[in-house]
Scaffold this motif. Sequence first.
Motif, PDB file in Angstrom:
ATOM      1  N   GLY A  44     -32.201  40.841 -14.901  1.00 37.26           N
ATOM      2  CA  GLY A  44     -31.989  40.768 -13.457  1.00 37.26           C
ATOM      3  C   GLY A  44     -33.289  40.620 -12.698  1.00 37.26           C
ATOM      4  O   GLY A  44     -33.387  39.827 -11.750  1.00 37.26           O
ATOM      5  N   VAL A  45     -34.319  41.372 -13.116  1.00 35.47           N
ATOM      6  CA  VAL A  45     -35.638  41.249 -12.485  1.00 35.47           C
ATOM      7  C   VAL A  45     -36.172  39.835 -12.665  1.00 35.47           C
ATOM      8  O   VAL A  45     -36.691  39.214 -11.723  1.00 35.47           O
ATOM      9  CB  VAL A  45     -36.631  42.269 -13.092  1.00 35.47           C
ATOM     10  N   PHE A  46     -36.042  39.312 -13.887  1.00 39.44           N
ATOM     11  CA  PHE A  46     -36.484  37.948 -14.171  1.00 39.44           C
ATOM     12  C   PHE A  46     -35.777  36.951 -13.249  1.00 39.44           C
ATOM     13  O   PHE A  46     -36.411  36.054 -12.678  1.00 39.44           O
ATOM     14  CB  PHE A  46     -36.206  37.588 -15.632  1.00 39.44           C
ATOM     15  N   SER A  47     -34.468  37.097 -13.100  1.00 36.14           N
ATOM     16  CA  SER A  47     -33.678  36.155 -12.293  1.00 36.14           C
ATOM     17  C   SER A  47     -34.096  36.157 -10.832  1.00 36.14           C
ATOM     18  O   SER A  47     -34.212  35.102 -10.201  1.00 36.14           O
ATOM     19  CB  SER A  47     -32.185  36.489 -12.410  1.00 36.14           C
ATOM     20  N   VAL A  48     -34.327  37.351 -10.282  1.00 32.72           N
ATOM     21  CA  VAL A  48     -34.753  37.451  -8.886  1.00 32.72           C
ATOM     22  C   VAL A  48     -36.109  36.762  -8.695  1.00 32.72           C
ATOM     23  O   VAL A  48     -36.318  36.010  -7.734  1.00 32.72           O
ATOM     24  CB  VAL A  48     -34.820  38.924  -8.442  1.00 32.72           C
ATOM     25  N   CYS A  49     -37.027  37.010  -9.626  1.00 28.88           N
ATOM     26  CA  CYS A  49     -38.350  36.379  -9.549  1.00 28.88           C
ATOM     27  C   CYS A  49     -38.239  34.861  -9.637  1.00 28.88           C
ATOM     28  O   CYS A  49     -38.949  34.129  -8.937  1.00 28.88           O
ATOM     29  CB  CYS A  49     -39.251  36.895 -10.667  1.00 28.88           C
ATOM     30  N   LEU A  50     -37.348  34.385 -10.499  1.00 24.35           N
ATOM     31  CA  LEU A  50     -37.152  32.937 -10.659  1.00 24.35           C
ATOM     32  C   LEU A  50     -36.632  32.301  -9.374  1.00 24.35           C
ATOM     33  O   LEU A  50     -37.113  31.250  -8.941  1.00 24.35           O
ATOM     34  CB  LEU A  50     -36.180  32.671 -11.810  1.00 24.35           C
ATOM     35  N   ILE A  51     -35.661  32.938  -8.739  1.00 21.93           N
ATOM     36  CA  ILE A  51     -35.082  32.395  -7.503  1.00 21.93           C
ATOM     37  C   ILE A  51     -36.130  32.353  -6.398  1.00 21.93           C
ATOM     38  O   ILE A  51     -36.247  31.364  -5.668  1.00 21.93           O
ATOM     39  CB  ILE A  51     -33.855  33.224  -7.074  1.00 21.93           C
ATOM     40  N   ILE A  52     -36.913  33.424  -6.264  1.00 20.40           N
ATOM     41  CA  ILE A  52     -37.940  33.476  -5.219  1.00 20.40           C
ATOM     42  C   ILE A  52     -38.991  32.391  -5.429  1.00 20.40           C
ATOM     43  O   ILE A  52     -39.339  31.664  -4.497  1.00 20.40           O
ATOM     44  CB  ILE A  52     -38.610  34.862  -5.189  1.00 20.40           C
ATOM     45  N   SER A  53     -39.502  32.295  -6.661  1.00 20.86           N
ATOM     46  CA  SER A  53     -40.613  31.375  -6.912  1.00 20.86           C
ATOM     47  C   SER A  53     -40.150  29.933  -7.057  1.00 20.86           C
ATOM     48  O   SER A  53     -40.468  29.080  -6.225  1.00 20.86           O
ATOM     49  CB  SER A  53     -41.400  31.822  -8.150  1.00 20.86           C
ATOM     50  N   PHE A  54     -39.373  29.630  -8.088  1.00 20.93           N
ATOM     51  CA  PHE A  54     -38.976  28.245  -8.335  1.00 20.93           C
ATOM     52  C   PHE A  54     -37.915  27.759  -7.353  1.00 20.93           C
ATOM     53  O   PHE A  54     -37.981  26.629  -6.863  1.00 20.93           O
ATOM     54  CB  PHE A  54     -38.471  28.096  -9.769  1.00 20.93           C
TER      55      PHE A  54
END
Length: 474
Positions: free
Chosen positions: A147-157
């Motif tokens: 979940g942490v990975f997914s949130v970071c992915l949405i914000i950045s990419f």
Amino acid sequence: MNAIVDFLNTIFWGYVLIYGLLAVGVYFTIRLRFQQILRFGEMFRVVLAAPKTDKEGISPFQALCTSLASRVGTGNIAGVAVALNLGGPGAIFWMWLVALVGMATAYSESTLAQLYKVHDSSTDSAVYRGGPAFYIARGLGLPWLGGVFSVCLIISFGLVFNAVQANSIADAMVGAFGVPKIATGLVLAFLTAFVIFGGIRTIATVAEYVVPFMAGIYLLVALYVVVTNITEVPGMLGHIVASAFGFAEVGGGVAGGVAAAMLNGVKRGLFSNEAGMGSAPNIAAAATPVPHHPSSQGLVQALGVFIDTLVICSCTALMILLSGAYVPGGELTGTQLTQSALQEHVGAFGPYFIAIAIFFFAFTSIIGNYSYSEMAMAFLGLGSTTGLLVLRCLVLLMVVWGALQAVATVFNTADASMGLMATINLIAIVALSGTVVKLTRDYFAKRARGEEPTFDASEMPELKGIDRSIWQRD
């Protein structure tokens, strides 16, 4: 906030990722027995294999083109010029080297993404869902970390990096054609909406046609430059290698010698090909691999790293180095250096061509980046029609906003977000490296016996968390 973000970026990009990405690439290169070199031909075999019908998957070629849409961006034009300016010709050698080891990392993360992908029925045009968040949750049993990975992915990419790409396009259009930034932003948002509202399948179809076209035209121009300067090419290639090890004088403008060449080459190589970042595996999971084995899609994505860095970035480097525009440590850098170099080779058309190339490279990066964030939304349970509508509207707003202005704090925050995302992914793929090795041995053992390497989950009952309905033999 600025102090915290700057501290995180110093940790991630100054220490953890520069060395971590390189170390993980070397680790997988050794553990997989240099397969990206010794099995290079197999990459083309799986990409060119005839796609099989599967209502939930896209073809391996579409997955390759979509990942290339994201990988091949302004870094291939401006980033290479910056590396040359700061690190000299030797930086290109280190870009090549980091791409070679990065191919092993890209293979590993995309193989895992294929293995742990799942069926999805949350939308009408359902495709396979998968990526790092899924193999972190299902392979390592850490759904909260996914979940942490997914949130970071949405914000950045998904959001901020798309604003960066839009900003690059707007600047290029102003400089070359005098087009107002607001006009560029609105047109870009319209084109983006036309593609992303069709979902993963539409993105894959557009990428399948646009990416080969844009890369092909760029390579043809580069080939023209190489052919017209063919007598200088062997010496220039030798100069690149010699400069990488400090055997050639690169001029007083580059401070740091070998260290500068290595640092800038490694940085730009990693930023360009994205191997280990955890981005490309998201679209790799959507493919129906041919042959039907997780490793075959890993091989496809390893080829993507080769094309991005060893082919396209090398073309940009040669166009610059074979011109008189390049002065180590000079005032010209980034897009302006590439434009000036090409102007020498092809005349007044050069700067316009680079502006058009930036448009295509950056636009396809936007739609490719969006496809990754759609996978992250699915993992978070937000992949419904309403959830994706909200995401798409936010992406379009960021495109228009990015075309108009750039706010350093927001972009630095995205860097920190991507740094955390990549760190999580590197830890996960190393933890699951035993699974990667098992799959790889299974694939090539079957190939050696003359069989088509088809993965059967019943042959590896020790693997937990995989959707066995996807990997059972008919």
